[in-house]
Design a protein around this motif. Structure first.
Motif, mmCIF file in Angstrom:
data_model
loop_
_atom_site.group_PDB
_atom_site.id
_atom_site.type_symbol
_atom_site.label_atom_id
_atom_site.label_comp_id
_atom_site.label_asym_id
_atom_site.label_seq_id
_atom_site.Cartn_x
_atom_site.Cartn_y
_atom_site.Cartn_z
ATOM 1 N N ALA A 71 0.824 -1.210 0.000
ATOM 2 C CA ALA A 71 0.000 0.000 0.000
ATOM 3 C C ALA A 71 0.858 1.260 0.000
ATOM 4 C CB ALA A 71 -0.928 -0.005 1.218
ATOM 5 N N ASP A 72 2.015 1.213 0.648
ATOM 6 C CA ASP A 72 2.871 2.387 0.762
ATOM 7 C C ASP A 72 4.326 1.929 0.676
ATOM 8 O OD1 ASP A 72 4.553 4.453 1.953
ATOM 9 O OD2 ASP A 72 2.699 5.409 2.634
ATOM 10 N N GLU A 73 5.001 2.263 -0.411
ATOM 11 C CA GLU A 73 6.371 1.799 -0.628
ATOM 12 C C GLU A 73 7.312 2.260 0.485
ATOM 13 O OE1 GLU A 73 7.559 3.201 -4.424
ATOM 14 O OE2 GLU A 73 6.001 2.085 -5.505
ATOM 15 N N LEU A 74 7.235 3.538 0.840
ATOM 16 C CA LEU A 74 8.148 4.090 1.828
ATOM 17 C C LEU A 74 7.980 3.421 3.185
ATOM 18 C CD1 LEU A 74 10.357 6.131 2.476
ATOM 19 C CD2 LEU A 74 8.566 7.813 2.988
ATOM 20 N N MET A 75 6.725 3.272 3.639
ATOM 21 C CA MET A 75 6.491 2.639 4.936
ATOM 22 C C MET A 75 6.912 1.173 4.906
ATOM 23 S SD MET A 75 5.650 4.966 6.912
ATOM 24 C CE MET A 75 5.388 3.873 8.314
ATOM 25 N N CYS A 76 6.745 0.534 3.765
ATOM 26 C CA CYS A 76 7.177 -0.859 3.641
ATOM 27 C C CYS A 76 8.696 -0.956 3.759
ATOM 28 C CB CYS A 76 6.707 -1.442 2.316
ATOM 29 S SG CYS A 76 7.033 -3.208 2.165
ATOM 30 N N VAL A 77 9.409 -0.026 3.123
ATOM 31 C CA VAL A 77 10.868 -0.008 3.213
ATOM 32 C C VAL A 77 11.304 0.216 4.655
ATOM 33 C CG1 VAL A 77 12.924 1.335 2.612
ATOM 34 C CG2 VAL A 77 11.313 0.642 0.825
ATOM 35 N N PHE A 78 10.662 1.161 5.359
ATOM 36 C CA PHE A 78 10.976 1.381 6.776
ATOM 37 C C PHE A 78 10.769 0.093 7.585
ATOM 38 C CE2 PHE A 78 9.927 6.195 6.601
ATOM 39 C CZ PHE A 78 11.195 6.432 6.106
ATOM 40 N N SER A 79 9.670 -0.595 7.304
ATOM 41 C CA SER A 79 9.365 -1.833 8.020
ATOM 42 C C SER A 79 10.421 -2.892 7.753
ATOM 43 C CB SER A 79 7.986 -2.341 7.595
ATOM 44 O OG SER A 79 7.706 -3.580 8.193
ATOM 45 N N VAL A 80 10.848 -2.984 6.499
ATOM 46 C CA VAL A 80 11.857 -3.976 6.128
ATOM 47 C C VAL A 80 13.185 -3.670 6.808
ATOM 48 C CG1 VAL A 80 13.299 -4.758 4.208
ATOM 49 C CG2 VAL A 80 10.815 -4.664 3.945
ATOM 50 N N ILE A 81 13.594 -2.401 6.786
ATOM 51 C CA ILE A 81 14.843 -2.025 7.449
ATOM 52 C C ILE A 81 14.768 -2.339 8.944
ATOM 53 C CG2 ILE A 81 16.330 -0.092 8.092
ATOM 54 C CD1 ILE A 81 15.644 1.185 5.407
ATOM 55 N N GLY A 82 13.628 -2.024 9.547
ATOM 56 C CA GLY A 82 13.456 -2.330 10.968
ATOM 57 C C GLY A 82 13.555 -3.817 11.243
ATOM 58 N N THR A 83 12.984 -4.635 10.364
ATOM 59 C CA THR A 83 13.053 -6.089 10.522
ATOM 60 C C THR A 83 14.491 -6.581 10.441
ATOM 61 O OG1 THR A 83 10.840 -6.406 9.593
ATOM 62 C CG2 THR A 83 12.334 -8.302 9.529
ATOM 63 N N VAL A 84 15.242 -6.080 9.461
ATOM 64 C CA VAL A 84 16.630 -6.505 9.278
ATOM 65 C C VAL A 84 17.495 -6.055 10.454
ATOM 66 C CG1 VAL A 84 18.691 -6.219 7.840
ATOM 67 C CG2 VAL A 84 16.456 -6.576 6.768
ATOM 68 N N VAL A 85 17.320 -4.814 10.892
ATOM 69 C CA VAL A 85 18.107 -4.303 12.021
ATOM 70 C C VAL A 85 17.804 -5.091 13.289
ATOM 71 C CG1 VAL A 85 18.390 -2.320 13.561
ATOM 72 C CG2 VAL A 85 18.418 -1.987 11.080
ATOM 73 N N ALA A 86 16.533 -5.396 13.517
ATOM 74 C CA ALA A 86 16.162 -6.188 14.696
ATOM 75 C C ALA A 86 16.756 -7.580 14.623
ATOM 76 C CB ALA A 86 14.638 -6.262 14.814
ATOM 77 N N ALA A 87 16.768 -8.162 13.426
ATOM 78 C CA ALA A 87 17.348 -9.496 13.259
ATOM 79 C C ALA A 87 18.850 -9.474 13.537
ATOM 80 C CB ALA A 87 17.075 -10.008 11.849
ATOM 81 N N ALA A 104 12.681 -14.417 4.081
ATOM 82 C CA ALA A 104 11.317 -14.853 3.781
ATOM 83 C C ALA A 104 10.287 -13.912 4.419
ATOM 84 C CB ALA A 104 11.105 -16.287 4.266
ATOM 85 N N ILE A 105 10.558 -13.473 5.641
ATOM 86 C CA ILE A 105 9.657 -12.538 6.322
ATOM 87 C C ILE A 105 9.607 -11.208 5.561
ATOM 88 C CG2 ILE A 105 9.371 -11.154 8.421
ATOM 89 C CD1 ILE A 105 10.515 -13.572 9.972
ATOM 90 N N VAL A 106 10.763 -10.750 5.103
ATOM 91 C CA VAL A 106 10.830 -9.503 4.345
ATOM 92 C C VAL A 106 10.011 -9.616 3.057
ATOM 93 C CG1 VAL A 106 12.365 -8.077 2.927
ATOM 94 C CG2 VAL A 106 13.012 -8.670 5.281
ATOM 95 N N LEU A 107 10.142 -10.724 2.360
ATOM 96 C CA LEU A 107 9.392 -10.901 1.110
ATOM 97 C C LEU A 107 7.890 -10.950 1.370
ATOM 98 C CD1 LEU A 107 11.606 -13.446 -0.876
ATOM 99 C CD2 LEU A 107 11.474 -10.957 -1.105
ATOM 100 N N GLN A 108 7.495 -11.510 2.496
ATOM 101 C CA GLN A 108 6.067 -11.506 2.833
ATOM 102 C C GLN A 108 5.575 -10.080 3.094
ATOM 103 O OE1 GLN A 108 4.768 -14.917 5.522
ATOM 104 N NE2 GLN A 108 6.981 -15.292 5.460
ATOM 105 N N ALA A 109 6.460 -9.239 3.630
ATOM 106 C CA ALA A 109 6.091 -7.836 3.834
ATOM 107 C C ALA A 109 5.838 -7.135 2.504
ATOM 108 C CB ALA A 109 7.190 -7.116 4.611
ATOM 109 N N PHE A 110 6.490 -7.627 1.453
ATOM 110 C CA PHE A 110 6.279 -7.065 0.120
ATOM 111 C C PHE A 110 5.090 -7.701 -0.604
ATOM 112 C CE2 PHE A 110 10.769 -5.586 0.392
ATOM 113 C CZ PHE A 110 10.540 -4.264 0.063
ATOM 114 N N GLY A 111 4.387 -8.582 0.087
ATOM 115 C CA GLY A 111 3.152 -9.130 -0.475
ATOM 116 C C GLY A 111 3.231 -10.529 -1.040
ATOM 117 N N LEU A 112 4.401 -11.190 -0.943
ATOM 118 C CA LEU A 112 4.492 -12.559 -1.446
ATOM 119 C C LEU A 112 3.874 -13.521 -0.441
ATOM 120 C CD1 LEU A 112 6.685 -11.058 -3.183
ATOM 121 C CD2 LEU A 112 7.887 -13.257 -3.271
#
Length: 256
Positions: A170-186, A220-228
Motif C-alpha cells: 500500500a505504501d512503498e516508503l512505509m514498507c521499506v521502513f518496516s523492512v529495514i526495521g526487521t533486518v536491524v532487529a534481526a 522470507a519474512i521480508v518478502l512476505q512484507a512485500f506481499g508474497l
C-alpha cells in the motif's frame, strides 16, 4: 604532518577551513594530495579497529590519533569530531556494501530474489563482522543510510518490484521502513545471541549453518512484507546464494 594546534578554538578553526580551499592546494601538489589521503585512511582504519576492540562509544579521538600515529591537528583537518569520523566511516562502509550487493544481484531478473539475496548477505556480514553490524544497528534508520547506498538501493528495488507487479504494497516508503526495521532487529538478535554464547565463540564456524538459516528466515519474512505468499517467499529465500565478490578494505583508495 602539521603540529597540533595549541588551543581548542584553533583546532575548530582548522576544521572549518573550506574543503575547496584545502583541495585546491592538494590539487596543485599530487604529493600533498596523496599524503592527505594516506592520513585520512589511517584515521579511518584506526577508528574501525578501535571500535572493533572496545565498542564505538568507548573510543576517544586521542586513541584514534595515537593508533593512526597522527597529530590531533591532522585529525581536525579531516573530521570535526568523533561523530564526524564515524559518520564518514559509516557512509563509506555502507556505500561500499551497497555496491557489493549490486554486483551480487547482477543477472537476477526477479526483484524478490534480489531483495532476498541482499537481506541474507546483510545478516551474514553482520554476523561475520560484528562491528559492521553494530554500525548498521546504530545507523539503520538514519538520514545517512536512508538517503544513500543501502536505503536508496532498497527503495529502488521496491519500486521495481511494484512497477513489475511483483510486490503488492500500500505504501512503498512505509514498507521499506518496516523492512529495514526487521533486518536491524534481526541483526541485533543475532549479535546478542552470538556475543552471549560461549559455544558460539568456541565453534563459530560450526554454527554458520544456523546463521544461514536465520538469514533465510528473515529474508522470507521480508518478502512476505512485500506481499508474497509464505510458501513462495520461503522458496525464494532458500535459493542458492551468490558468492560475494572480494570485499574492499577501508584502506582502499575509494575511501577518500
Amino acid at each position: 604532518m602539521p603540529n597540533a594546534p595549541t588551543s581548542r578554538s584553533s583546532r575548530r578553526s582548522l576544521a572549518k577551513v573550506p574543503a575547496a580551499g584545502r583541495e585546491s592546494t592538494a590539487t596543485r601538489s599530487p604529493r600533498v594530495a596523496r599524503r592527505k589521503l594516506e592520513t585520512r585512511l589511517r584515521l579511518l582504519d584506526a577508528a574501525f579497529a578501535l571500535a572493533a576492540e572496545k565498542g564505538i562509544d568507548s573510543v576517544t579521538i586521542t586513541e584514534i590519533t595515537n593508533a593512526a600515529d597522527v597529530g590531533s591537528g591532522s585529525f581536525y583537518n579531516h573530521f570535526d569530531s568523533k561523530e564526524g569520523i564515524f559518520a564518514a566511516l559509516v557512509e563509506w562502509l555502507f556505500e561500499e556494501f551497497a555496491t557489493t550487493l549490486d554486483r551480487l544481484a547482477t543477472g537476477l531478473s526477479d526483484p524478490a530474489e534480489a531483495i532476498a539475496v541482499s537481506v541474507r548477505h546483510t545478516l551474514l556480514r553482520a554476523y561475520q563482522e560484528p562491528v559492521w553490524g553494530q554500525l548498521l544497528i546504530r545507523e539503520g534508520l538514519s538520514t545517512r543510510v536512508l538517503s544513500r547506498g543501502l536505503g536508496q538501493r532498497l527503495m529502488r528495488d521496491a519500486k521495481r518490484g511494484v512497477s513489475e507487479r511483483r510486490f503488492m504494497v500500500a505504501d512503498e516508503l512505509m514498507c521499506v521502513f518496516s523492512v529495514i526495521g526487521t533486518v536491524v532487529a534481526a541483526i541485533a538478535a543475532e549479535l546478542h545471541l552470538s556475543g552471549s554464547s560461549k559455544r558460539a565463540v568456541r565453534a563459530r564456524k560450526a554454527l554458520r549453518s544456523r546463521h544461514e538459516k536465520f538469514a533465510e528466515s528473515t529474508a522470507a519474512i521480508v518478502l512476505q512484507a512485500f506481499g508474497l505468499k509464505r510458501t513462495e517467499a520461503e522458496r525464494i529465500a532458500h535459493r542458492p546464494l551468490p558468492a560475494p565478490p572480494q570485499a574492499a578494505s577501508v584502506s582502499s583508495d575509494t575511501a577518500a
